[in-house]
Every structure is written in C-alpha cells, then in structure tokens.
Scaffold this active site. Structure first.
Site, PDB file in Angstrom:
ATOM      1  N   HIS A  43       0.866  -1.180   0.000  1.00 14.55           N
ATOM      2  CA  HIS A  43       0.000   0.000   0.000  1.00 14.55           C
ATOM      3  C   HIS A  43       0.905   1.233   0.000  1.00 14.55           C
ATOM      4  O   HIS A  43       1.231   1.771   1.056  1.00 14.55           O
ATOM      5  CB  HIS A  43      -0.911  -0.006   1.223  1.00 14.55           C
ATOM      6  CG  HIS A  43      -1.926   1.093   1.238  1.00 14.55           C
ATOM      7  ND1 HIS A  43      -3.114   1.005   1.926  1.00 14.55           N
ATOM      8  CD2 HIS A  43      -1.942   2.320   0.663  1.00 14.55           C
ATOM      9  CE1 HIS A  43      -3.808   2.122   1.767  1.00 14.55           C
ATOM     10  NE2 HIS A  43      -3.098   2.939   1.002  1.00 14.55           N
ATOM     11  N   GLU A  70      -2.615  -1.762  -3.140  1.00 16.09           N
ATOM     12  CA  GLU A  70      -3.739  -1.042  -2.544  1.00 16.09           C
ATOM     13  C   GLU A  70      -3.466   0.457  -2.590  1.00 16.09           C
ATOM     14  O   GLU A  70      -2.309   0.882  -2.532  1.00 16.09           O
ATOM     15  CB  GLU A  70      -3.919  -1.428  -1.076  1.00 16.09           C
ATOM     16  CG  GLU A  70      -4.122  -2.882  -0.786  1.00 16.09           C
ATOM     17  CD  GLU A  70      -4.212  -3.153   0.703  1.00 16.09           C
ATOM     18  OE1 GLU A  70      -4.718  -4.229   1.058  1.00 16.09           O
ATOM     19  OE2 GLU A  70      -3.784  -2.293   1.501  1.00 16.09           O
ATOM     20  N   HIS A 190      -8.045  -7.057   7.194  1.00 18.04           N
ATOM     21  CA  HIS A 190      -7.866  -6.101   8.287  1.00 18.04           C
ATOM     22  C   HIS A 190      -8.111  -6.797   9.625  1.00 18.04           C
ATOM     23  O   HIS A 190      -9.217  -7.210   9.930  1.00 18.04           O
ATOM     24  CB  HIS A 190      -8.763  -4.868   8.182  1.00 18.04           C
ATOM     25  CG  HIS A 190      -8.159  -3.673   8.878  1.00 18.04           C
ATOM     26  ND1 HIS A 190      -7.411  -2.723   8.214  1.00 18.04           N
ATOM     27  CD2 HIS A 190      -8.138  -3.302  10.174  1.00 18.04           C
ATOM     28  CE1 HIS A 190      -6.988  -1.804   9.070  1.00 18.04           C
ATOM     29  NE2 HIS A 190      -7.416  -2.146  10.268  1.00 18.04           N
ATOM     30  N   ASP A 191      -7.040  -6.929  10.381  1.00 14.71           N
ATOM     31  CA  ASP A 191      -7.060  -7.515  11.724  1.00 14.71           C
ATOM     32  C   ASP A 191      -7.397  -9.000  11.759  1.00 14.71           C
ATOM     33  O   ASP A 191      -7.725  -9.538  12.823  1.00 14.71           O
ATOM     34  CB  ASP A 191      -7.997  -6.746  12.662  1.00 14.71           C
ATOM     35  CG  ASP A 191      -7.397  -5.422  13.112  1.00 14.71           C
ATOM     36  OD1 ASP A 191      -6.267  -5.105  12.683  1.00 14.71           O
ATOM     37  OD2 ASP A 191      -8.056  -4.701  13.881  1.00 14.71           O
ATOM     38  N   GLY A 213      -1.207  -8.354   6.953  1.00 17.65           N
ATOM     39  CA  GLY A 213       0.118  -7.788   7.113  1.00 17.65           C
ATOM     40  C   GLY A 213       0.555  -7.658   8.553  1.00 17.65           C
ATOM     41  O   GLY A 213       1.470  -8.349   9.006  1.00 17.65           O
TER      42      GLY A 213
END
Length: 237
Positions: A43, A70, A190-191, A213
């Site tokens: 990203h 991203e 995400h998470d 990530g």
C-alpha cells in the site's frame, strides 16, 4: 481455495526507520513466496512512510505469485499502477494521512467517481477490487459499476470475535452471499490473525483471498516468517 497475500508494509516501515536497506523488502517478498505466500500486497502512500514508489517497481520485477497494490485512486496512484501492471489493484478510501484503513467505500455515494477508475483499470488489463464494509448494498453497487471483486473490511469481525464469533461473522456471510449472487469475487482483510482466521474462512467458503500484514509480521517476531506463513496457510485449509 482461499489464497494468502502477505502485506509487507510493516517490513518497509522497519527498514525506513534506519534509512538503509535492512530489512530488505524485496528479499523479504521473495522469501514469503518461497515459504508459501500466494501473493504480495503493498500500500504505497503519498508520504512513502513505508512502501516507496521505488519498492513498487522493484517488487514488480520479482513477485511471481499475485502482486496486489492497494491505495486511494489519486492521479499519481493510477499512473503508478497502470505503468507497473500488477495482477490486482485494491481501491481504498483512505485519506493521504490516514494511519491505516478504517472503513470501506460508500460506493453508492462515490459510484460515478469509482466507475470511471474501474473502467480505466479494466482497460489496462488489471483486476480490480473495491474495499467495502460488510454491507450487501455496497457489494451490489460495486458489482454494478464494474468491480471484479470486493474486499470486505474485517476489523468489526475481529473486534467482536472474542465475545461472539457467530454474531461477528454473520454480516460477512450475508455480504459474501451477495457477492456470489452478483457474480464477483470476494477478498477480505484487516485484523485477521491466527486466532480468528480459521473460523472466518470456514464461515465464508466462497472467499477468494485474504490480505494480512500487521498480524503476520508481528507473529513472525516470535515464530519466524517461514513458520508464520505455514500457520496462516494451515488456517486456510
């Protein structure tokens, strides 16, 4: 089969703290693929606080799985990705100074803006994914304007999972069903982590890809990156 794309932004953050090339972001990406990662995600932000434009060009030369970039679709970002031609571009609504992604697109409110960008990327031969909340109406609109996939923003799932896994995953099951109905692909991120990933995966059998990530890099501090990738792949099997 759900594939695992490793987001390597945090590796670049660590490297940039010293202003040299340790750890080597490109070598890390190559090693992630060698250890079982099925994609590499980056990203690049305008301030280059982690992944730089140079990284993007260097990674394009070596990534042999799926390269997913991203970003917010500014003119600069679009010029970069069209020149680099990754396998996938994921459009996120983050402001330039955002610490991390905190919500999906309101696709309905931004449909005219996004539709032009999706067409431009499609004409460049790049698969597109639009980052959305677990809302079937947003999924439907993303499909209508030409997205190839949606990526579901999974922080709400991760936050509620320890308390009530079934309640946490329910909106995502509904959103995934809408993606299937609309005939588009489904990503998530995400998470997601070693504690909550397997339940999410089993609940959404049509999931194409997860992008992870922060949790992977954090776990690798204790387990090493080879073992960490193996454990995440195990969650998706």
């Amino acid at each position: 089969m759900t594939t695992l794309s490793v987001n390597i932004n945090k590796v670049a953050t660590l490297r940039n703290a010293r202003g040299e090339n340790v750890p080597d972001v490109v070598k890390f990406a190559i090693d992630c693929e060698k250890f079982g990662a099925q994609g590499i995600t980056v990203h690049p932000r305008p301030d280059e606080r982690h992944i730089t434009r140079r990284d993007v060009y260097d990674l394009r030369k070596v990534v042999t799985t799926e390269f997913n970039i991203e970003g917010y679709p500014s003119d600069d970002f679009l010029r970069l990705v069209i020149e680099v031609a990754p396998e996938q571009v994921t459009l996120v609504p983050d402001a330039p100074d955002a610490l991390t992604s905190s919500a999906g697109w309101n696709v309905k409110a931004n449909s005219e803006f996004l539709e032009k960008i999706l067409l431009r990327l499609r004409q460049a031969g790049i698969r597109t994914s639009v980052f959305v909340d677990a809302d079937p109406e947003q999924v439907k609109e993303a499909a209508r304007i030409g997205a190839d996939r949606v990526e579901l923003y999974t922080k709400p799932y991760a936050d509620l999972f320890p308390e009530n896994p079934q309640e946490a995953v329910a909106p995502f099951v509904t959103a995934s069903a809408e993606a299937l109905r609309c005939g588009i692909g489904l990503n998530a991120g995400h998470d997601l982590n070693l504690a909550n990933l397997n339940f999410f995966y089993k609940s959404l059998p049509l999931l194409d890809e997860v992008s992870i990530g922060h949790a992977i890099i954090s776990d690798a501090l204790y387990l090493g990156i080879e073992t960490t990738i193996r454990e995440y792949r195990h969650c998706l099997s």
